[in-house]
Enzyme design. Structure first.
Site, short mmCIF file in Angstrom:
data_model
loop_
_atom_site.label_atom_id
_atom_site.label_comp_id
_atom_site.label_asym_id
_atom_site.label_seq_id
_atom_site.Cartn_x
_atom_site.Cartn_y
_atom_site.Cartn_z
N TYR A 297 0.85 -1.20 0.00
CA TYR A 297 0.00 0.00 0.00
C TYR A 297 0.88 1.25 0.00
CZ TYR A 297 -4.18 2.76 1.07
OH TYR A 297 -5.23 3.65 1.02
N TYR B 83 -1.84 4.54 -10.28
CA TYR B 83 -2.94 3.76 -10.89
C TYR B 83 -4.30 4.29 -10.41
CZ TYR B 83 -5.95 -0.51 -10.16
OH TYR B 83 -6.97 -1.42 -10.02
#
Lengths: 140, 389
Positions: B285, B333
């Site tokens: 993450y 992204y």
């Protein structure tokens, strides 16, 4: 909410006035507003903690007493924020000599000059929304 | 870890994954619409019917009673619901919770889902819940969450000699992966110099060290290994998962250089019977560039303090020695507030070989690591293909 001496007198407010108080946030703020930077200290394990709570986060005891902080500490980390229309300021984490770490600002010097490891001392700054503990470089 | 939990290794699998529309979906789609899109696509991916979903795992900052709202929208009546809220890592944690529930036969087909329109609807990060407790941070003007991570980065630089260039390498690597992902939000050229010269948000992090603000939803379907093997796509087996949180606010974090990933990584690897060298592809993450360094260290891919040199010279970029965040990550992204579910989606696609030009060669084991809050909650999961069970 304790905001002044309960006996109505205007004598100096001290941590002794709140030995038995169990409203952690309110007492912390009331003391700060009266110029006293104090932390709860556990009467069982002896450790000070921050932010104030009704129980010791280390040993779980609810036997706590307010203790005035000496206000000395060391900058653990610092980040400079540069707003578009205001002076840059340093958001710091300070490790107090009593143990707890807190977020604050180091003031009275350029933000970019604040260094990790720098010794600092607390300075209570009165603001409209309540007093806060800030820090300045301890040159002593 | 307990023997009972270790016995759950490989008993469940991810059988369907999908994103909703991503990026900026515009004002006419809600966060629940994105959940609907992602769920329909994930069901199609798995070859399952909506009526088979009997477990629902959902958290969102956009609507109250998240599983209740999502179930009503989807037209399902789950007999097991979980709305654990530990930040962006929540969705990785649901893999573990779903494994427990499926093994106890409390549900058979678990839907994990998330949706957010924070870019179109709010124009910035939407945090869960209205704080009704006093903050001991906001009086000092931190730009949260950025400043929390900046304080960790500054300390990392101070203690280990990590450089801003090394942090920038993380963002550049993410961008290079994003250029291979057709649905990634930011696919333009990005150099180390671009990262360093971008607007400083909270030193030492510039806007390019920070994740995107996008819309997006996702859905992940989990069922028993037995059922998984009868379905359309190759299962991604859940080999082990571990959760931990040690603090909420950054000033309460005991050591800004050691996250709870040091605990969750060790537990997940023990459950899976694997070591870091067994992992072929990682999804970490990356809300901020410093995250990737801290997690590579805490999960055991390099020694503490060596994350900076470890990522230098394109080591985690396409063609590097360790593929990390092959989707382009939260940095390039998508990052619709909570990114955890997208880590799972990309890991499953890599294990299946679905990733086109960004496909890692023949991966059998994928690591997914979720982070939540201010480096607060950490969840590690190991997924593997049929050869690993």
């Amino acid at each position: 909410m304790p905001a002044a001496r309960r006996d109505g007198s205007d004598s100096v407010l001290t941590v002794a006035d709140y030995t038995a108080e169990v409203h952690p946030e309110a007492v912390y703020q009331a003391l700060l507003d009266h110029g006293v930077f104090a932390l709860p200290r556990c009467e069982r394990c002896g450790r000070a903690h921050y932010p104030p709570r009704v129980l010791c986060p280390y040993c779980g005891s609810t036997s706590l007493a307010w203790q005035q902080s000496a206000g000395h500490g060391t900058v653990y980390s610092t980040s400079t924020i540069s707003p578009r229309n205001a002076e840059p300021y340093a958001v710091v984490l300070v490790d107090l000599d009593e143990g707890p770490r807190l977020m604050s600002n180091v003031v009275a010097m350029p933000a970019a000059d604040v260094r990790i490891g720098m010794r600092v001392r607390a300075r209570i700054v009165q603001r409209e929304d309540g007093a806060v503990a800030m820090f300045e470089e301890d040159r002593a | 870890v307990s023997a009972d939990e270790a016995a759950l290794r490989g008993t469940t699998a991810v059988v369907g994954v999908a994103e909703s529309d991503l990026g900026e979906v515009g004002p006419h789609l809600s966060s629940l619409d994105l959940i609907g899109q992602a769920t329909a696509r994930a069901l199609d991916d798995a070859g399952l019917d909506k009526s088979e979903i009997d477990g629902l795992f959902c958290h969102s900052a956009f609507f109250q009673l998240p599983p209740v709202a999502a179930a009503e929208y989807l037209g399902i009546r789950p007999r097991y619901s979980d709305s654990t809220a530990i930040g962006g890592s929540t969705f990785v944690g649901y893999l573990r919770h779903a494994t427990a529930a499926i093994n106890a036969r409390m549900c058979d087909v678990a839907l994990i889902t998330y949706g957010s329109t924070q870019r179109s609807a709010a124009g910035g990060l939407v945090s869960s819940g209205t704080p009704l407790t006093k903050s001991y941070e906001t009086p000092f003007g931190p730009r949260l969450p950025v400043t929390a991570y900046a304080l960790a980065a500054a300390r990392h630089m101070h203690e280990f000699g990590t450089t801003r260039e090394q942090l920038a390498e993380v963002a550049v690597a993410a961008r290079k992966w994003a250029q291979l992902n057709p649905v990634a939000f930011d696919r333009g050229e990005l150099t180390t110099d671009d990262v360093l010269s971008s607007r400083m948000v909270s030193s030492p992090l510039t806007v390019r060290d920070c994740c995107l603000v996008t819309d997006g939803g996702g859905a992940v379907i989990v069922t028993s290994a037995e059922r998984a093997r009868s379905l359309r796509r190759p299962p991604a087996f859940i080999l082990g998962a571990a959760e931990a949180h040690w603090h909420k606010d950054i000033f309460q974090m005991p050591d800004l250089l050691v996250t709870a990933a040091a605990e969750t990584g060790a537990r997940a690897f023990e459950l899976a019977g694997l070591v870091p060298a067994d992992v072929h592809v990682l999804q970490l993450y990356d809300a901020f560039s410093i995250n990737t360094l801290l997690f590579l260290e805490d999960l055991g891919f390099c020694k503490k303090g060596e994350g900076g040199p470890f990522v230098a010279d394109g080591a985690i970029a396409p063609g590097g020695r360790l593929p990390v965040n092959t989707s382009g990550g939260g940095l390039s992204y998508c990052h619709p507030g909570m990114f955890g579910i997208f880590l799972i989606i990309e890991a499953v696609r890599q294990l299946r070989g679905d990733c086109g030009t960004r496909q890692v060669a023949d991966p059998h084991v994928a690591l997914v690591h979720g982070n939540g809050g201010m480096l607060s909650s950490q969840v590690t999961a190991l997924l593997g293909d049929e050869s690993t069970v």
